[in-house]
Each structure stands twice: as C-alpha cells, then as structure tokens.
Design a protein around this motif. Structure first.
Motif, PDB file in Angstrom:
ATOM      1  N   ALA A 101     -27.992 -85.224 -32.810  1.00 50.85           N
ATOM      2  CA  ALA A 101     -27.001 -86.276 -33.045  1.00 50.85           C
ATOM      3  C   ALA A 101     -26.408 -86.208 -34.441  1.00 50.85           C
ATOM      4  O   ALA A 101     -25.399 -86.853 -34.719  1.00 50.85           O
ATOM      5  N   GLY A 102     -27.044 -85.446 -35.343  1.00 50.18           N
ATOM      6  CA  GLY A 102     -26.507 -85.293 -36.685  1.00 50.18           C
ATOM      7  C   GLY A 102     -27.206 -86.099 -37.754  1.00 50.18           C
ATOM      8  O   GLY A 102     -26.714 -86.202 -38.883  1.00 50.18           O
ATOM      9  N   ALA A 103     -28.388 -86.669 -37.429  1.00 46.92           N
ATOM     10  CA  ALA A 103     -29.141 -87.409 -38.438  1.00 46.92           C
ATOM     11  C   ALA A 103     -29.610 -86.463 -39.541  1.00 46.92           C
ATOM     12  O   ALA A 103     -29.783 -85.262 -39.327  1.00 46.92           O
ATOM     13  N   ASP A 104     -29.823 -87.011 -40.717  1.00 47.01           N
ATOM     14  CA  ASP A 104     -30.224 -86.205 -41.868  1.00 47.01           C
ATOM     15  C   ASP A 104     -31.728 -86.037 -41.980  1.00 47.01           C
ATOM     16  O   ASP A 104     -32.201 -85.075 -42.592  1.00 47.01           O
ATOM     17  N   ALA A 105     -32.491 -86.979 -41.443  1.00 46.59           N
ATOM     18  CA  ALA A 105     -33.952 -86.942 -41.542  1.00 46.59           C
ATOM     19  C   ALA A 105     -34.532 -87.861 -40.489  1.00 46.59           C
ATOM     20  O   ALA A 105     -33.812 -88.624 -39.832  1.00 46.59           O
ATOM     21  N   GLY A 106     -35.856 -87.785 -40.324  1.00 45.80           N
ATOM     22  CA  GLY A 106     -36.548 -88.656 -39.394  1.00 45.80           C
ATOM     23  C   GLY A 106     -37.613 -89.468 -40.115  1.00 45.80           C
ATOM     24  O   GLY A 106     -38.101 -89.086 -41.185  1.00 45.80           O
ATOM     25  N   LEU A 107     -37.968 -90.599 -39.518  1.00 41.84           N
ATOM     26  CA  LEU A 107     -38.986 -91.498 -40.062  1.00 41.84           C
ATOM     27  C   LEU A 107     -40.053 -91.679 -38.990  1.00 41.84           C
ATOM     28  O   LEU A 107     -39.748 -92.127 -37.878  1.00 41.84           O
ATOM     29  N   LEU A 139     -42.892 -90.026 -43.842  1.00 42.60           N
ATOM     30  CA  LEU A 139     -43.988 -90.772 -43.241  1.00 42.60           C
ATOM     31  C   LEU A 139     -43.725 -92.263 -43.442  1.00 42.60           C
ATOM     32  O   LEU A 139     -43.175 -92.670 -44.461  1.00 42.60           O
ATOM     33  N   TYR A 140     -44.137 -93.059 -42.492  1.00 42.23           N
ATOM     34  CA  TYR A 140     -43.881 -94.500 -42.520  1.00 42.23           C
ATOM     35  C   TYR A 140     -45.223 -95.204 -42.380  1.00 42.23           C
ATOM     36  O   TYR A 140     -45.827 -95.201 -41.310  1.00 42.23           O
ATOM     37  N   ASP A 162     -43.592 -78.304 -46.105  1.00 36.11           N
ATOM     38  CA  ASP A 162     -42.149 -78.134 -46.326  1.00 36.11           C
ATOM     39  C   ASP A 162     -41.308 -79.204 -45.636  1.00 36.11           C
ATOM     40  O   ASP A 162     -40.229 -79.560 -46.116  1.00 36.11           O
ATOM     41  N   SER A 163     -41.775 -79.694 -44.500  1.00 35.10           N
ATOM     42  CA  SER A 163     -40.973 -80.638 -43.724  1.00 35.10           C
ATOM     43  C   SER A 163     -41.183 -82.087 -44.131  1.00 35.10           C
ATOM     44  O   SER A 163     -40.396 -82.955 -43.754  1.00 35.10           O
ATOM     45  N   VAL A 164     -42.253 -82.373 -44.858  1.00 30.89           N
ATOM     46  CA  VAL A 164     -42.577 -83.761 -45.217  1.00 30.89           C
ATOM     47  C   VAL A 164     -42.046 -84.031 -46.621  1.00 30.89           C
ATOM     48  O   VAL A 164     -42.555 -83.510 -47.605  1.00 30.89           O
ATOM     49  N   VAL A 165     -41.008 -84.861 -46.703  1.00 37.13           N
ATOM     50  CA  VAL A 165     -40.292 -85.020 -47.965  1.00 37.13           C
ATOM     51  C   VAL A 165     -40.505 -86.374 -48.622  1.00 37.13           C
ATOM     52  O   VAL A 165     -40.036 -86.594 -49.743  1.00 37.13           O
ATOM     53  N   GLY A 166     -41.188 -87.291 -47.945  1.00 35.66           N
ATOM     54  CA  GLY A 166     -41.369 -88.585 -48.582  1.00 35.66           C
ATOM     55  C   GLY A 166     -42.140 -89.566 -47.733  1.00 35.66           C
ATOM     56  O   GLY A 166     -42.656 -89.240 -46.658  1.00 35.66           O
ATOM     57  N   LEU A 167     -42.196 -90.797 -48.239  1.00 37.35           N
ATOM     58  CA  LEU A 167     -42.992 -91.869 -47.643  1.00 37.35           C
ATOM     59  C   LEU A 167     -42.240 -93.186 -47.755  1.00 37.35           C
ATOM     60  O   LEU A 167     -41.675 -93.497 -48.810  1.00 37.35           O
ATOM     61  N   LYS A 168     -42.234 -93.948 -46.656  1.00 41.89           N
ATOM     62  CA  LYS A 168     -41.851 -95.353 -46.727  1.00 41.89           C
ATOM     63  C   LYS A 168     -43.142 -96.153 -46.642  1.00 41.89           C
ATOM     64  O   LYS A 168     -43.849 -96.103 -45.633  1.00 41.89           O
TER      65      LYS A 168
END
Length: 301
Positions: A101-107, A139-140, A162-168
């Motif tokens: 769909a063109g999203a930039d990242a996933g949560l 990661l959430y 490499d694929s894990v770029v951050g945390l909420k």
C-alpha cells in the motif's frame, strides 16, 4: 533498512478510524482527517493502531484504512502502519500488505491473549517477524492491552536487527523507557506513547511521541516540539501542564479511541464520533467535559 526521517521532538498521530452512519469505515472522513493533520504540521500518521480500533476492524477494513491514509498523506509525511497480530504469519501478512500500500514502516506488538513463558519467546517472535519483514518495524510496548511488557533485554537485543528501527513505549514505566534509551544505539528511535509523559521523558532523550491527542490539539504538540528544539523549557512546561496533561487525564477516564473521537468531533476534524462495541462513547456530561478541556488547551497554545 532505514527508518523514516524524523527530527527531535517530532510527533506522529495514531489516528482514529471514523465510521459512517451504516457503521462502515468512512474513507472520506479519514482522508480529510489526515489532510487536517498534515496541514497542522504533525510529523507522521499511524493508521490501525490502538486508537484506530484495529482490533475491531476486519482484514478488508484494515486494508482500506491503510490504503486511504497512504493516499491521503501522499508522501508528505511518513505512514507507520499498525500490523499487530497474534501469530508470526499474521503479522507478516499485515506488513506485506502495508508495504504494497506504500506505508513507510510497520508497528508491531507482542501477541495478545497468549503471553510469553520466557523472554526468549518474545525474542523469537520478533526475530522471526523481523527476518522476513518487507518494511522497517517499530516495536510497540503496550502491556495494558497485550498482557506483558517487552523485556528490556529483548529490546536491546533486537535493536541490532537491520529491520528493527525503533520502539513506541506505552508502558508508562519511566525506568523502562530510560533503559531502552541507554541500551540502544543513537540511530534507534524511541517514541513516548503516553501523551502526559512526552515532556517529562524529553529530558531522558526520547525522539518524540506517537500520541493519540495530537490529532485533537495538534497545535499544542507542534508547539511543544518547537519549544523542545529551541530549548525553551518554560514554554514546553506550560504546554505540558496546562494543555496536554489535563486533556490526557480527562480522556483517560473514557478510553482513548472514544475520547479522541469525541474531541476530534468537537474540533470538526471528523463528522461522527461513533465507536464499535465493546467500546462506548462518554455520556453527555463526559462529552461536555472533554470539549471544555479541548477549548482550554487551545487557549494555552
């Protein structure tokens, strides 16, 4: 993989999913809401998150929501698509669609209903998703709905993937978010998910927030980011204490999907605040109190 580019103090909005009179997803209202938030200066949008009632949407509706949001954002701000599910294959399927769909990242969250019997289970779940993810993933950590927190060691270990770029972090645990900041590299992005803790954790070094009420009073969150970047602590503290924290406390009484919808409706950002069962809307007195707090917050800005 590279995460979408954000600046210090940035705030993204986990947007509500408007429903029409027949109970279906109101794509027109959703697109208009995204446009409003882009115009207000927010730094990103997060469809199909907790405030977006993702657990009450069918697979087809999730697809519709993400497609609508990506099209409305039109590359002007990043779209981080909620992709939570209870199985590795389910999460990957949601991430693949979000990528298409063109999203930039996933949560992604830990699985809900089943909790892990050991931190190794959490690690294995996230690693298997990350190994095959077509998108950068955040990661959430939201133990109130998942049933457990992400183990700090797991956060630290996965920060090297490499694929894990951050945390909420929506745990509300300042010690935990401090540990995440200390144990992850500077390139790893940590977002505060609790609106009322956005300012307090700025001093710890959070990169910004993914905050439900930013879609209600975006002016306050944009101003807070500007104040933080400018080093204007008096202004930042005033926005926290007089605008964001009181509205957060009020909305916490009613749940953030219903409260955010009532508040966004009061601003004219969405036409109808209806929610799906088991969620319910506040009574008339609750709606009036939320509206009063929104108006009071805007006076501070």
């Amino acid at each position: 993989m590279n995460a979408p580019a954000f600046q210090y103090g940035a705030v993204s909005s986990p947007i509500v999913t408007p429903f029409d009179a027949d109970g279906g997803v109101d794509t027109h209202a959703l697109a208009n809401h995204v446009e409003t938030l882009v115009d207000a200066g927010l730094d990103g949008v997060v469809p199909c998150g907790t405030t977006g009632e993702f657990a009450s949407l069918t697979d087809e509706e999730r697809r519709t929501v993400i497609e609508t949001v990506v099209e409305a954002a039109d590359g002007r701000i990043p779209v981080i698509a909620g992709a939570a599910d209870t199985s590795v294959s389910g999460v990957l399927a949601r991430l693949r669609f979000a990528a298409e769909a063109g999203a930039d990242a996933g949560l992604i969250t830990l699985p809900y209903f089943h909790t892990s019997t050991d931190p190794d289970g959490q690690r294995a779940f996230f690693e298997r998703v990350a190994d095959d993810s077509p998108l950068p993933i955040y990661l959430y950590d939201i133990p109130a709905t998942v049933g457990e927190s992400i183990d700090p060691g797991v956060v630290a270990d996965l920060a090297g993937h490499d694929s894990v770029v951050g945390l909420k972090d929506t745990s509300g645990d300042l010690t935990g978010i401090d540990a995440a900041l200390r144990r992850t590299p500077d390139s790893y992005t940590v977002y505060q998910g609790v609106d009322a803790q956005l300012y307090p954790t700025a001093s710890l070094g959070v990169d910004g927030g993914i905050n439900a009420l930013s879609q209600v009073i975006p002016e306050a969150y944009v101003a807070l980011g500007e104040a933080l970047r400018a080093g204007d602590d008096d202004r930042a503290l005033a926005l926290h204490r007089e605008a964001i924290a009181p509205l957060f406390a009020r909305c916490a009484e009613h749940g953030f999907a219903p409260a955010a919808k009532v508040a966004a409706g009061h601003r004219g950002f969405i036409p109808d605040p209806r929610v799906r069962p088991p969620l319910t809307l506040p009574d008339a007195a609750g709606r009036e109190a939320i509206a009063d707090d929104v108006d009071a917050a805007l006076e501070v800005v």
